[in-house]
Scaffold this active site. Structure first.
Site, PDB file in Angstrom:
ATOM      1  N   LYS A 179      41.386  80.561  15.053  1.00  0.00           N
ATOM      2  CA  LYS A 179      42.478  80.789  14.099  1.00  0.00           C
ATOM      3  C   LYS A 179      42.208  79.990  12.838  1.00  0.00           C
ATOM      4  O   LYS A 179      42.231  78.761  12.836  1.00  0.00           O
ATOM      5  CB  LYS A 179      43.828  80.351  14.677  1.00  0.00           C
ATOM      6  N   GLY A 231      42.294  68.751  11.841  1.00  0.00           N
ATOM      7  CA  GLY A 231      43.527  68.964  11.079  1.00  0.00           C
ATOM      8  C   GLY A 231      44.412  67.735  11.107  1.00  0.00           C
ATOM      9  O   GLY A 231      43.918  66.609  11.221  1.00  0.00           O
ATOM     10  N   GLY A 236      47.060  67.327  16.008  1.00  0.00           N
ATOM     11  CA  GLY A 236      45.928  66.878  16.824  1.00  0.00           C
ATOM     12  C   GLY A 236      46.379  66.050  18.005  1.00  0.00           C
ATOM     13  O   GLY A 236      45.871  66.181  19.116  1.00  0.00           O
ATOM     14  N   GLU A 254      39.678  66.032  15.595  1.00  0.00           N
ATOM     15  CA  GLU A 254      39.353  65.132  14.486  1.00  0.00           C
ATOM     16  C   GLU A 254      40.491  65.243  13.492  1.00  0.00           C
ATOM     17  O   GLU A 254      40.823  66.343  13.055  1.00  0.00           O
ATOM     18  CB  GLU A 254      38.002  65.550  13.882  1.00  0.00           C
ATOM     19  N   CYS A 288      40.125  64.536   4.813  1.00  0.00           N
ATOM     20  CA  CYS A 288      40.575  63.551   5.802  1.00  0.00           C
ATOM     21  C   CYS A 288      39.833  62.244   5.604  1.00  0.00           C
ATOM     22  O   CYS A 288      40.263  61.209   6.080  1.00  0.00           O
ATOM     23  CB  CYS A 288      40.449  64.087   7.216  1.00  0.00           C
ATOM     24  N   GLU A 394      49.261  58.136   5.969  1.00  0.00           N
ATOM     25  CA  GLU A 394      48.349  58.964   5.176  1.00  0.00           C
ATOM     26  C   GLU A 394      49.134  59.876   4.235  1.00  0.00           C
ATOM     27  O   GLU A 394      50.060  60.561   4.660  1.00  0.00           O
ATOM     28  CB  GLU A 394      47.508  59.833   6.128  1.00  0.00           C
TER      29      GLU A 394
HETATM   30  C1  UN1 Z   1      37.423  66.434   5.721  1.00  0.00           C
HETATM   31  O1  UN1 Z   1      37.523  65.371   5.147  1.00  0.00           O
HETATM   32  O2  UN1 Z   1      38.437  67.053   6.032  1.00  0.00           O
HETATM   33  O3  UN1 Z   1      32.410  64.106   4.731  1.00  0.00           O
HETATM   34  C2  UN1 Z   1      36.077  66.980   6.012  1.00  0.00           C
HETATM   35  C3  UN1 Z   1      32.890  64.935   3.962  1.00  0.00           C
HETATM   36  C4  UN1 Z   1      32.719  66.407   4.266  1.00  0.00           C
HETATM   37  C5  UN1 Z   1      33.677  66.862   5.305  1.00  0.00           C
HETATM   38  C6  UN1 Z   1      35.080  66.408   5.066  1.00  0.00           C
HETATM   39  N1  UN1 Z   1      31.371  66.629   4.709  1.00  0.00           N
HETATM   40  O4  UN1 Z   1      33.492  64.609   2.953  1.00  0.00           O
END
Ligand code: UN1
Length: 506
Positions: A179, A231, A236, A254, A288, A394
């Site tokens: 999804k 997400g 999560g 993650e 993230c 966050e």
């Molecule tokens: C994310 O932050 O949601 O390391 C993924 C990074 C990317 C992936 C980020 N390769 O900034």
């Protein structure tokens, strides 16, 4: 099926067919930069997920019998499509999730890097042969696909992250029900078209468009053996405890971070300022791994602050399709409100605001983009205190705290670790002892020295500790989540040879 935006209703891809599915509800992909509708999609129901899971379950038997090389062939087709359609798909990423165009294209690049890694792995078979502890016995590990893998992916990397999950799951012999995020269904549509064009066998890859209810129907179903999730921490956590708590099921999740960068008294300030700006404002702070805390030694604090603030005042916020743009809009109006609340919280907790571009000036908003979800940098300084919520929660936006510290690297790392999260972080220093101390004591999964804390290379494990996740839904570590091991032991002699000195006499 539509290859174009704004024309026909785009469908789900289930069991090798494009279908409207069961529901009559539809939803739109909306441009974060203009508010316009980009394309319309059918909204998945539990019945659609049920059909996708039935197809995936049925397809496992034949798919797992193919060799790694044969399975990887389908992914190589997609690899070439991703490369051939780099510009086009990069623009779709920018239009749909608001990332500026170089980042939109980097999202596609990251996707083909992952496909290359996963498909390349098929030509790099490896395993564990273990000497037996007694006599003439062989022991080794056999890896088997777990079966059906459910993939739930976020909007901020709408092309790369689906391939983190799916490329590995598929090459290892699992079938997939995916999804895409409800904010980026158009990217989902194009990826599904690529699987269709590659001629992937029916039922091996299935995509259901929709919202959290469709996601929950995937994660909760007993036919799903592994859930890969990237997400928000809230979702999560729910998946990790629900799915992870069920015997026989696995979840690798993650989630977010409250990532920090330490700038010590030994820092090269050019590297420090550059790395901090990239980590705070690329992707409008919506990675993230974006950094919301800069922990700066008192000896270099004033100079760092002056240089950082000057750039934050000036970074170009605007149309993501313009190459001169540094930051695009936030993903959706609700997210703008969330960022506003975080900024207000910091002020209530005593922040001294250094840059407040949250409400962009009218002249900063590009013509025709008045309905975009615009936000700009918000930078503040505050005295570190463990009870401050603004240093723990966050924001997922261009919202950054500057924290001045005295003392040595141990003191800085203590502040750095004082969050419920543990995803990414960096130390900027020319002193290898400080760097090594950070490497060994920072409570994070992705640690950098003299670099931004964004931009991880795909072949490295991507995951965190504490509230940031319970596993790695990408690269080598994801293999653990999508395979089972059989510890195989075979006796080559006529005597039954037992471990632990166990007698075989009857
Ligand atoms: C994310 O932050 O949601 O390391 C993924 C990074 C990317 C992936 C980020 N390769 O900034």
């Amino acid at each position: 099926m539509s290859h174009q935006s704004g024309t026909q209703l785009n469908q789900h891809y289930i069991d090798g067919e494009w279908t409207d599915g069961d529901g009559s509800d539809t939803f739109a992909s909306e441009s974060p930069a203009t508010g316009e509708t980009l394309a319309e999609f059918t909204r998945g129901t539990e019945a659609d997920v049920d059909a996708a899971l039935a197809a995936a379950d049925e397809a496992t038997e034949e798919w797992r019998e193919l060799s790694y090389i044969d399975r990887a062939e389908y992914l190589w087709e997609i690899y070439h499509e991703l490369r051939d359609r780099h510009q086009e798909l990069g623009e779709v990423v920018s239009k749909e999730c608001g990332k500026e165009i170089s980042e939109g294209k980097a999202d596609v690049t990251e996707a083909w890097h992952m496909v290359e890694w996963a498909a390349g792995n098929a030509r790099h078979p490896h395993g564990d042969v273990v000497p037996s502890e007694v006599g003439d016995k062989d022991a080794y590990m056999r890896r088997k696909p777990r079966g059906v893998v459910g993939c739930i992916t976020p909007w901020n990397f709408p092309v790369a992250i689906p391939f983190w999950h799916m490329a590995i799951a598929l090459v290892e012999g699992n079938t997939v029900v995916w999804k895409p995020a409800e904010q980026t269904p158009w990217c989902g549509q194009i990826i599904a078209e690529m699987f269709d064009d590659a001629g992937i066998p029916d039922g091996v890859f299935n995509m259901v468009q929709g919202f959290g209810d469709a996601g929950a129907a995937i994660t909760d179903d007993e036919r799903v053996d592994t859930v890969l999730f990237t997400g928000s921490a809230e979702v999560g956590q729910e998946i990790a405890s629900k799915v992870g708590g069920e015997p026989g099921k696995l979840a690798a999740c993650e989630m977010g971070g409250k990532n920090g960068i330490i700038i010590t008294e030994e820092a090269d300030l050019d590297i420090a300022v550059h790395s901090a700006i990239m980590s705070s404002f690329k992707t409008t702070g919506q990675r993230c791994v974006s950094s919301e805390r800069l922990i700066v030694h008192t000896d270099v604090y004033d100079e760092f602050k002056e240089r950082y603030v000057e750039i934050a005042e000036d970074v170009a916020v605007g149309d993501p399709l313009e190459e001169s743009t540094f930051m695009g809009p936030a993903i959706e109006p609700e997210h703008v409100e969330k960022i506003r609340k975080h900024n207000e919280l910091a002020e209530q907790e005593g922040a001294n605001v250094l840059v407040d571009r949250f409400e962009l000036g009218e002249d900063e908003i590009p013509d025709g983009h008045e309905d975009g979800n615009w936000v700009g940098p918000f930078v503040y300084e505050i005295e570190y205190d463990t009870d401050l919520r603004c240093l723990k929660e966050e924001c997922f936006g261009p919202h950054v705290a500057l924290l001045e510290y005295e003392g040595d690297i141990e003191d800085a790392v203590e502040i750095h670790n004082d969050t419920p999260y543990g995803l990414a972080g960096a130390v900027i220093s020319e002193d290898y002892r400080q760097i090594n101390y950070f490497r060994d004591h920072a409570e994070i999964g992705l640690a950098y020295a003299n670099l931004p804390c964004i931009g991880a290379e795909v072949h490295l494990p991507f995951g965190g500790v504490k509230k940031s996740g319970n596993g790695y839904p990408s690269a080598r570590e994801a293999i653990e989540a999508v395979t089972e091991r059989t510890a195989w032991t075979m006796n080559n002699s006529k005597d039954i040879q037992m471990a632990q000195g166990l007698s075989a006499d009857i």
